[in-house]
Design an enzyme around this catalytic site. Structure first.
Site, PDB file in Angstrom:
ATOM      1  CG  ASP A   1      29.397  52.182  10.242  1.00 51.69           C
ATOM      2  OD1 ASP A   1      29.936  53.264  10.548  1.00 51.69           O
ATOM      3  OD2 ASP A   1      28.409  51.717  10.841  1.00 51.69           O
TER       4      ASP A   1
ATOM      5  CD  GLN B   1      24.610  52.844  16.262  1.00 52.00           C
ATOM      6  OE1 GLN B   1      24.681  53.747  15.444  1.00 52.00           O
ATOM      7  NE2 GLN B   1      25.604  52.551  17.092  1.00 52.00           N
TER       8      GLN B   1
ATOM      9  CE  LYS C   1      26.866  56.858  14.577  1.00 55.58           C
ATOM     10  NZ  LYS C   1      26.827  55.398  14.656  1.00 55.58           N
TER      11      LYS C   1
END
Ligand code: NAP
Length: 295
Positions: free
Chosen positions: A121, A98, A54
């Site tokens: 997200d 994450q 990412k």
């Protein structure tokens, strides 16, 4: 029939090219450079690789990334403070934690602490609720990537029967709602679903997100269907496979995503798009985002 491959790598490359231009235009107009903060707790190898990918993707399109690596035994309060600090920092437009987190940390609490306006997200309850209402600030990158993959491959969704295997908050549920918004008729399958094959055989569009290698075989798909394999499973020999038994399913359907090279690259590309959207929100240049809703 032998399926055509839905090439996520190539479509994601196009999206990254578009995002690079968007970033340049946004920075020229506003002076702002989109910035994504990534938080990695512990050193799980798969999570470390995902975050590294990412960060690299951000660099390639001109997005600034701030990597925050924290020890696995970090107290939950310390992580909450870190997120609060990033929430307040006006130079950080997007925050990604994450997953999975170590067991002593409540993922729900952490995800609820991220400001919805920075929640690229799309896991904050207000963004999940916004998806239900048809107006989220952000939709999770993987479901958004699946929709984009279908749209850019000219797969008609309206009126089709879409079957989604898996109902996680990360993939299954948001994917099902995105397909519903596009006016597909949607079936959601889960671990208690009786006769999975009966349902998957109804799918004009079949999305499989279960994390079980070879869960879906050739006899479980409809002739000519479009199959999106979200699963990422590492086998004992080190190879990566999806949830779909590729050779026998590909022999029967019209379009299929490979693993790797299907949904994975799309997820990263959509994260970049979401980060630019977060920057636009910060400078007042956007309201709701992510998806065009019918309702
Ligand atoms: P998850 O949270 O473990 O959810 C898996 C879902 O599959 C659950 O809802 C589960 O149902 C359902 N399921 C499991 N076995 C099943 C069966 N035999 N029949 C019907 N349903 C079954 O996983 P996730 O986060 O959604 O991820 C799913 C897969 O996608 C994983 O392999 C993951 O690595 C991959 N993934 C890939 C990307 C990407 O970018 N390529 C992104 C995210 C995830 P119950 O809840 O009822 O048990």
């Amino acid at each position: 029939m032998s399926a055509q491959i839905l090439d996520g790598r190539s479509i994601a490359r196009d999206i990254r090219r578009e995002v690079r231009l968007e970033v340049a235009e946004l920075t020229k107009r506003t002076g702002l450079v989109p910035c994504l903060a990534t938080i990695l707790v512990g050193n799980d190898p798969a999570s470390t690789t995902y975050v590294r990918n990412k960060v690299r993707a951000c660099m390639e399109v001109g997005i600034v990334s701030v990597g925050i690596d924290l020890p696995a035994d970090l107290p939950q309060d310390a992580l909450l403070h870190e997120i609060a600090r990033l929430n307040r920092d006006p130079s950080v437009h997007a925050i990604l934690v994450q997953l999975p987190l170590p067991p002593h940390i409540s993922e729900r609490l952490i995800l609820e602490t991220i400001l919805p306006e920075k929640d690229v997200d799309g896991f904050h309850p207000s963004n999940l609720g916004g998806l239900l209402a048809g107006s989220p600030l952000f939709v999770a990158s993987t479901p958004l990537g699946i929709l984009e993959l279908l749209t850019r491959s000219n797969v008609a969704i309206e009126g089709k029967h879409a079957v989604v295997v898996g109902w996680s908050v990360v993939v299954g549920k948001p994917t099902a709602f995105l397909l519903l918004q596009q006016q597909a008729t949607v079936t959601i399958c889960h671990i208690k679903t009786r006769d999975l094959g009966f349902h998957t055989r109804q799918g004009d569009i079949l999305v499989v997100a279960a994390g079980k290698p070879a869960l879906v075989t050739g006899s479980m798909v409809k002739e000519g269907a479009v199959v999106i394999d979200v699963g990422v499973n590492r086998l004992a020999d080190g190879s990566l496979v999806g949830d779909v038994s590729f050779p026998d399913v590909a022999a029967k359907v019209s379009l299929i995503t490979p693993v790797p090279g299907g949904v994975g690259p799309m997820t990263v590309a959509m994260l970049l798009k979401n980060t630019v959207h977060a920057c636009r929100l910060a400078c007042g240049g956007a309201s709701r985002g992510g998806v065009e809703s019918v309702h």
